[in-house]
Structures are given as structure tokens and as C-alpha cells.
Design an enzyme around this catalytic site. Structure first.
Site, PDB file in Angstrom:
ATOM      1  N   ASP A 198       0.917  -1.222   0.002  1.00 14.64           N
ATOM      2  CA  ASP A 198       0.191   0.035  -0.012  1.00 14.64           C
ATOM      3  C   ASP A 198       0.899   1.242   0.178  1.00 14.64           C
ATOM      4  O   ASP A 198       1.875   0.994   0.320  1.00 14.64           O
ATOM      5  CB  ASP A 198      -0.859  -0.041   1.278  1.00 14.64           C
ATOM      6  CG  ASP A 198      -2.349  -0.523   1.097  1.00 14.64           C
ATOM      7  OD1 ASP A 198      -2.515  -1.193   0.012  1.00 14.64           O
ATOM      8  OD2 ASP A 198      -3.093   0.467   1.550  1.00 14.64           O
ATOM      9  N   LYS A 220      -0.415   1.924  -7.535  1.00 24.37           N
ATOM     10  CA  LYS A 220      -0.645   2.139  -8.924  1.00 24.37           C
ATOM     11  C   LYS A 220      -1.640   1.408  -9.641  1.00 24.37           C
ATOM     12  O   LYS A 220      -1.875   1.448 -11.001  1.00 24.37           O
ATOM     13  CB  LYS A 220       0.669   1.736  -9.495  1.00 24.37           C
ATOM     14  CG  LYS A 220       1.760   2.830  -9.053  1.00 24.37           C
ATOM     15  CD  LYS A 220       3.076   2.484  -9.819  1.00 24.37           C
ATOM     16  CE  LYS A 220       4.112   3.387  -9.223  1.00 24.37           C
ATOM     17  NZ  LYS A 220       5.613   2.556  -9.167  1.00 24.37           N
TER      18      LYS A 220
END
Ligand code: SAH
Length: 409
Positions: A198, A220
Site C-alpha cells: 500500500d 498504482k
């Protein structure tokens, strides 16, 4: 002999069933003999006196004893010799006898006269660590201890001996400073085939991962928040089913506003083994590192941790702010920077005084950490002028004044 000092050539001796002669039976011999016995060596002790511990080994039949001074023919049939008397002359004759028979000989009194040196040794999970510290035994013992500690903690990866069983491990990385992650968490990271990380996870640690570990950066992943969570569930289950060891790596603790249990349920549903390594959670750890206690005797006997990601009047909000305002004790707000002003208003409307001390700790435990001091009444203006951005923990209550008496005098 030339004056050049050559390196030693390390080797692991397999002594099982082979004669090892130990001349002398004092403290040095006492420390060496157990490892020889563990190696299965046929230990032959030569000494007119022995320590009580060695006497015990003799009594138990673990070593053979020649109850007298050294004789040259004691070395007949030996593969390895330890000259461990406190008499230099005797050690010299042991050395000489060993040299003429081409037997390697350790010297307790003079390492430079020895043909073999004893390393500092330790074992972990089937690996033997042996350190030669260039005749500095404290240094070699220190290096050995650090290596063993690294192996135990997983900061040194004995990749061949790691747990390779497939499954998912939820790892809480703590509030940000890598030092604040647990030993179990680090070990799990080092054993992973894939790390699903994360945005708020301690990112420095990702740089330490072995090169063959795949890193999937959740920050992403495309698409909105809930689609993202479905995608994460899908990835961890799919990888574990393919036989990989997956670490789901998050900031703080995975079960504190981390959707960790959704991942547990997804794994259970898919029949994938899943375990949890808790992390230090930011609402407690961040104020602590900033010098603010969440409880204090006579001041706060309770604390409440709340998500402020929705404004108080939002229809989906599950928080009864009026009831929260009425509770005694410290209030710890997470994900609340955006809605801080509205939350402060709701708490004042619910009965907390406008003068209630507030601390906003931003980027806690990280290099840019800073604390903005305020009050419920002044929070909106102070957040704006200090340009506070997430992540931040907002601490509401008298513990803030205990920590910063000067500011609230
Ligand atoms: N699972 C995490 C929390 C995730 S929610 C935990 O247990 O800590 C994200 C919120 O956590 C942020 O909005 C912020 O309020 C808080 N937070 C996490 N790390 C923080 C940090 N280093 N400094 C300040 N707040 C932090």
C-alpha cells in the site's frame, strides 16, 4: 616463513568417528570439547588434572582420558589437535609433534604458532555460522551474534530455509518508521514471493527485499476504490493458489481501517491459508512518538479511535458524533484532515468545550513529522494556516495539554 600474513582457508571438518586429541583440561578445553562431541569426534583428553565439567564427561564415557602429562605418541592416529594447556612449553611440544605428523593444531596460548584457528560458531535453522575475526575473539563473537540475530529476525534471508508454503500473510508495517515494524513482520516480508504493498506501508523496507521478490504496488492499480479492493482480493488469492507466498503489506495495522478482514474473508472463501501479523497502529503509535499519551492517570481513562473520512452529516456516516462528544477521554481521529472543521463543530455542539486542546500530528514517525497545536474552536483556522495535509492523526483532549503545558497555560 616469510613476513607476509596470508588469509586463513576456512573449512568445515567432519570429525565423526575421528580421533581428536585435546591436551590440557582447563577452561579452554572445557569450552571446546562439547562441540567436538556434538560433531561425533572420538575425543581423547590428555591432562593430569581436569575441571569438574570435563570430569563429568569422562564419567559419562563421552570422552577418553589419559590421566598424565603429554607424550608425543598421544598424537598417533589423530586427525586434529587442540593444545590447550597453560604451559607454553607443553603447547610447543604438542605443536611440534602435530607438525611432524601433518595434523592441524589449534593453540590456546599463541594463535600465530597455530596451524588452525577456532571460529566463533552458531547455528540457526540448519545453517552453521562460523566467524574468524583475525585473532580478535570478541569481534568474531560479536559478528556471529549479529548474524544469528539477523537470521532469527529475518533481516538476513536464508532463502533456502525459509517457509515456502503457499498462502497469504497480512503484515502490518507500523506507522512509517521501518524500525517500528515487528520482527515477525520483517521475517514474513523476507520470506515472500510476492509483496502487495500500500501507499502508506513503510516503503523503505521494500528496497531491502531480495531481488527475486515481485512487488505489486496497489497505489498504482487503476480504477476506483472498491474496484481496487476487489482487484487486490483477486490478486492475493490467485497468487496463493499458484503456489506463491504472498505478503499483503500495509501501514499501521491491517485491521484498523485497512480492509484487512475483507482480504481474510476472500482467502477463506477461496480455501487459501491466511495468517495475520499485527502492526503498531497509527492512532496510538503516532501520538506516542510525538510525545502525547492517549491515556494519563487522572486525565483520560479512555480513548476512542474514529474515522473522519465522512463529514458528520453524511448519510453513510456510522458515527454518532453527539454520543462521541459525550464520552469521557481522548478522541483520536484518522483520515480526518478534510473534515476536521466540521467534526470539531459537531464535537462542540455535542458539549465538548471550544477550548479543548487538539494536536494534529502529520507524517508521524517519518522524517517530515510535525505537530500543530490548536483547540476545537481554533482548528479550522490553524489547519489552514499550517497547510496540514494527510496523513495526520488528530488528538482531541486534555492529554494534549499534559504533553504541552506551556502552550495551554
Ligand atoms: N491501518 C492504518 C490506518 C489506515 S487509514 C493504521 O493502523 O494506522 C489511514 C490513516 O491513518 C491516515 O489518514 C492517517 O489518519 C493515519 N495514519 C497512518 N499513518 C500515519 C502517519 N505516519 N502519521 C499520521 N497519520 C497516519
Amino acid at each position: 616463513m616469510s613476513g607476509v600474513e596470508f588469509a586463513t582457508y576456512p573449512s568445515g571438518l567432519r570429525l565423526a568417528g575421528r580421533r581428536v586429541v585435546v591436551v590440557g583440561a582447563g577452561q579452554v578445553a572445557q569450552r571446546r570439547i562439547p562441540a567436538l562431541i556434538a560433531a561425533g569426534a572420538d575425543v581423547y583428553v590428555v591432562s593430569p588434572q581436569v575441571t569438574p565439567a570435563i570430569e563429568g564427561l569422562i564419567g559419562a564415557g563421552e570422552v577418553e582420558w589419559a590421566d598424565r602429562g603429554f607424550r608425543d605418541d598421544d598424537l598417533d592416529g589423530a586427525w586434529y589437535v587442540i593444545a590447550a594447556t597453560d604451559d607454553h612449553g607443553v603447547n610447543e611440544s604438542v605443536s611440534r609433534g602435530a607438525e611432524s605428523r601433518r595434523i592441524f593444531c589449534v593453540r590456546a596460548d599463541d594463535a600465530t604458532a597455530a596451524t588452525a584457528w577456532t571460529p566463533a560458531v552458531g547455528r540457526h535453522a540448519g545453517v552453521t555460522v562460523a566467524v574468524l575475526g583475525n585473532r580478535d575473539p570478541r569481534r568474531s563473537a560479536g559478528v556471529r551474534d549479529e548474524i544469528l540475530e539477523g537470521l532469527r529476525e529475518g533481516t538476513i534471508t536464508a532463502r533456502h530455509h525459509r517457509d515456502r508454503s503457499p498462502g497469504v500473510v497480512l503484515v502490518g508495517g507500523g506507522p512509517g518508521d521501518p524500525e517500528l515494524m515487528s520482527v515477525a513482520g520483517r521475517k514474513a516480508l523476507m520470506e515472500a514471493d510476492v509483496v502487495v504493498a500500500d501507499r502508506l506501508a513503510p516503503r523503505e523496507l521494500l528496497g531491502e527485499l531480495p531481488a527475486d521478490v515481485e512487488l505489486i504496488d496497489v497505489a498504482k492499480l487503476p480504477r476506483g476504490r472498491s474496484a481496487q479492493q476487489e482487484e487486490i482480493n483477486r490478486i492475493i488469492v490467485e497468487r496463493a493458489r499458484a503456489g506463491q507466498r504472498v505478503v499483503r503489506f500495509k501501514g499501521g495495522d491491517n485491521f484498523v481501517f485497512g480492509r484487512g478482514f475483507e482480504e481474510v474473508l476472500a482467502c477463506r472463501e477461496a480455501g487459501v491459508p491466511v495468517t495475520v501479523v499485527p502492526g503498531l497502529t497509527s492512532p496510538i503509535a503516532v501520538p506516542a512518538v510525538a510525545g502525547i499519551p492517549v491515556t494519563h492517570r487522572g486525565v483520560a481513562h479512555a480513548f476512542t479511535v474514529l474515522s473522519g473520512h465522512l463529514p458528520p452529516e453524511h448519510p453513510d456516516s456510522l458515527v454518532n458524533w453527539k454520543a462521541v462528544a459525550g464520552l469521557d477521554g481522548t478522541i483520536l481521529l484518522m483520515m480526518a484532515v478534510e473534515n476536521a472543521a466540521a467534526i470539531a463543530d459537531a464535537l462542540v455542539a455535542g458539549g465538548r468545550p471550544a477550548a479543548t486542546p487538539v494536536a494534529v500530528v502529520c507524517d508521524g514517525t517519518m522524517p517530515g513529522e510535525r505537530t500543530v497545536l490548536s483547540t476545537l474552536g481554533g482548528l479550522q483556522a490553524d489547519l489552514a494556516s499550517a497547510q496540514v495535509r494527510p496523513p495526520a492523526i488528530i488528538v482531541v483532549g486534555d492529554v494534549v495539554a499534559i504533553a504541552h503545558p506551556g502552550h495551554y497555560a
